[in-house]
Design a protein around this motif. Structure first.
Motif, mmCIF file in Angstrom:
data_model
loop_
_atom_site.group_PDB
_atom_site.id
_atom_site.type_symbol
_atom_site.label_atom_id
_atom_site.label_comp_id
_atom_site.label_asym_id
_atom_site.label_seq_id
_atom_site.Cartn_x
_atom_site.Cartn_y
_atom_site.Cartn_z
ATOM 1 N N LYS A 38 9.336 198.489 -92.077
ATOM 2 C CA LYS A 38 10.351 199.509 -91.844
ATOM 3 C C LYS A 38 9.695 200.888 -91.751
ATOM 4 O O LYS A 38 8.787 201.203 -92.529
ATOM 5 N N PRO A 39 10.154 201.723 -90.835
ATOM 6 C CA PRO A 39 9.595 203.074 -90.727
ATOM 7 C C PRO A 39 9.802 203.900 -91.995
ATOM 8 O O PRO A 39 8.965 204.723 -92.340
ATOM 9 N N GLU A 40 10.916 203.668 -92.690
ATOM 10 C CA GLU A 40 11.152 204.429 -93.914
ATOM 11 C C GLU A 40 10.149 204.070 -95.012
ATOM 12 O O GLU A 40 9.822 204.901 -95.866
ATOM 13 N N THR A 41 9.651 202.811 -94.971
ATOM 14 C CA THR A 41 8.614 202.440 -95.927
ATOM 15 C C THR A 41 7.320 203.179 -95.619
ATOM 16 O O THR A 41 6.658 203.694 -96.520
ATOM 17 N N SER A 42 6.965 203.242 -94.353
ATOM 18 C CA SER A 42 5.753 203.960 -93.957
ATOM 19 C C SER A 42 5.818 205.418 -94.386
ATOM 20 O O SER A 42 4.826 205.992 -94.862
ATOM 21 N N GLU A 43 6.985 206.034 -94.226
ATOM 22 C CA GLU A 43 7.128 207.431 -94.628
ATOM 23 C C GLU A 43 6.967 207.584 -96.132
ATOM 24 O O GLU A 43 6.295 208.510 -96.609
ATOM 25 N N LEU A 44 7.567 206.666 -96.898
ATOM 26 C CA LEU A 44 7.468 206.745 -98.351
ATOM 27 C C LEU A 44 6.028 206.550 -98.807
ATOM 28 O O LEU A 44 5.580 207.188 -99.769
ATOM 29 N N HIS A 47 3.997 209.947 -97.374
ATOM 30 C CA HIS A 47 4.423 211.240 -97.897
ATOM 31 C C HIS A 47 4.892 211.175 -99.343
ATOM 32 O O HIS A 47 5.188 212.224 -99.936
ATOM 33 N N ASN A 99 7.783 205.172 -106.679
ATOM 34 C CA ASN A 99 7.496 204.937 -105.255
ATOM 35 C C ASN A 99 7.086 203.496 -105.009
ATOM 36 O O ASN A 99 7.546 202.863 -104.045
ATOM 37 N N ARG A 102 10.077 201.238 -105.084
ATOM 38 C CA ARG A 102 10.918 201.406 -103.902
ATOM 39 C C ARG A 102 10.270 200.794 -102.664
ATOM 40 O O ARG A 102 10.961 200.217 -101.816
ATOM 41 N N MET A 106 12.157 197.878 -100.545
ATOM 42 C CA MET A 106 12.428 198.083 -99.126
ATOM 43 C C MET A 106 11.801 196.972 -98.284
ATOM 44 O O MET A 106 12.442 196.401 -97.401
ATOM 45 N N GLU A 107 10.552 196.654 -98.561
ATOM 46 C CA GLU A 107 9.840 195.669 -97.744
ATOM 47 C C GLU A 107 10.300 194.245 -98.016
ATOM 48 O O GLU A 107 10.382 193.421 -97.105
#
Length: 257
Positions: A38-44, A47, A99, A102, A106-107
């Motif tokens: 998921k793109p939101e996982t990559s961001e977490l 960043h 983090n 989460r 998410m994954e």
């Protein structure tokens, strides 16, 4: 004045810290180069987790440089600078673990038994986060269970820092007799406020009482247990890295994206 830690222990601290910095670097690279679902996982990861890991290593190194393990008489500025890095460190220790929890949820798409998503407060790795822990492999569950006392310490100190009495490093440790003398001098200082020479002499006597111990503390009223700064930072950084390494193996066990 003799050092707080034996020389052999100081060498051990520095050796362990060097090893941890290498492990943190490897962990950071492993997460940065992983392909997530998921793109939101990559961001977490980029960043959130990675920034926190970098902040943790920086705060640890700066604390060890500002307030070395062999320091016996730190200045006020040294204590304040080290305390600032300590605050950053403790908040980001807590945040890095959050983090990691989460990222896993998410994954792996961890949900409640009825299929609904977990609420944000239900995501974590502490003993109270039963559903998340149960979703992990048995070796990881066993590791987390072995760290339950550490989680209790971390929550106590983090919550005090964020909500109540902030963490500090006491400048001196006094015996009962020294405490009584400190208070006596304090009364004389109050009476000598217009006699600047006398004031300086008394303040100097007061500041020479006791010895420095590099302890972390918050509220005495809450009966918080003081801990030694340098070994505790190493322990905390090690625990976060170990949890991160376990989590990396958990993610390796998921089907490819």
């Amino acid at each position: 004045m003799s050092m707080v830690y034996p020389e052999s222990q100081i060498h051990h601290f520095l050796e362990e810290l060097a090893k941890l910095l290498d492990r943190e670097d490897n962990l950071t690279i492993a997460f940065l180069t992983r392909e997530f679902r998921k793109p939101e996982t990559s961001e977490l990861v980029r960043h959130g987790l990675v920034r926190r890991l970098l902040t943790l290593t920086h705060a640890t190194q700066r604390t060890f440089e500002i307030l070395t393990p062999w320091e016996t008489a730190p200045t006020h500025d040294m204590l304040m600078d080290a305390t600032s890095h300590l605050h950053t460190f403790v908040i980001n220790i807590f945040g890095a673990i959050d983090n990691l929890a989460r990222i896993w949820c998410m994954e792996a798409d961890i949900r409640k038994p009825n299929g609904t998503p977990l609420k944000p407060m239900s995501i974590g790795l502490t003993p109270t986060h039963v559903l998340v822990r149960a979703s992990l492999s048995q070796p990881f569950q066993d590791y987390l269970a072995s760290a339950d006392a550490w989680f209790a310490y971390l929550e106590n100190y983090r919550h005090a820092l964020a909500h109540r009495v902030p963490l500090y490093i006491p400048p001196r440790q006094l015996t009962a007799e020294e405490s009584a003398e400190f208070e006596r001098l304090e009364q004389e200082i109050a009476q000598a406020k217009n006699d600047y020479q006398r004031y300086g002499v008394l303040r100097g006597q007061q500041q020479r009482l006791g010895i420095f111990n590099p302890l972390i503390m918050h509220s005495y009223r809450e009966q918080a247990r003081p801990v030694y700064l340098h070994p505790q930072m190493i322990c905390d950084l090690l625990t976060v890295i170990e949890i991160g390494e376990h989590m990396r193996r958990e993610l390796d066990g998921l089907p490819p994206p």
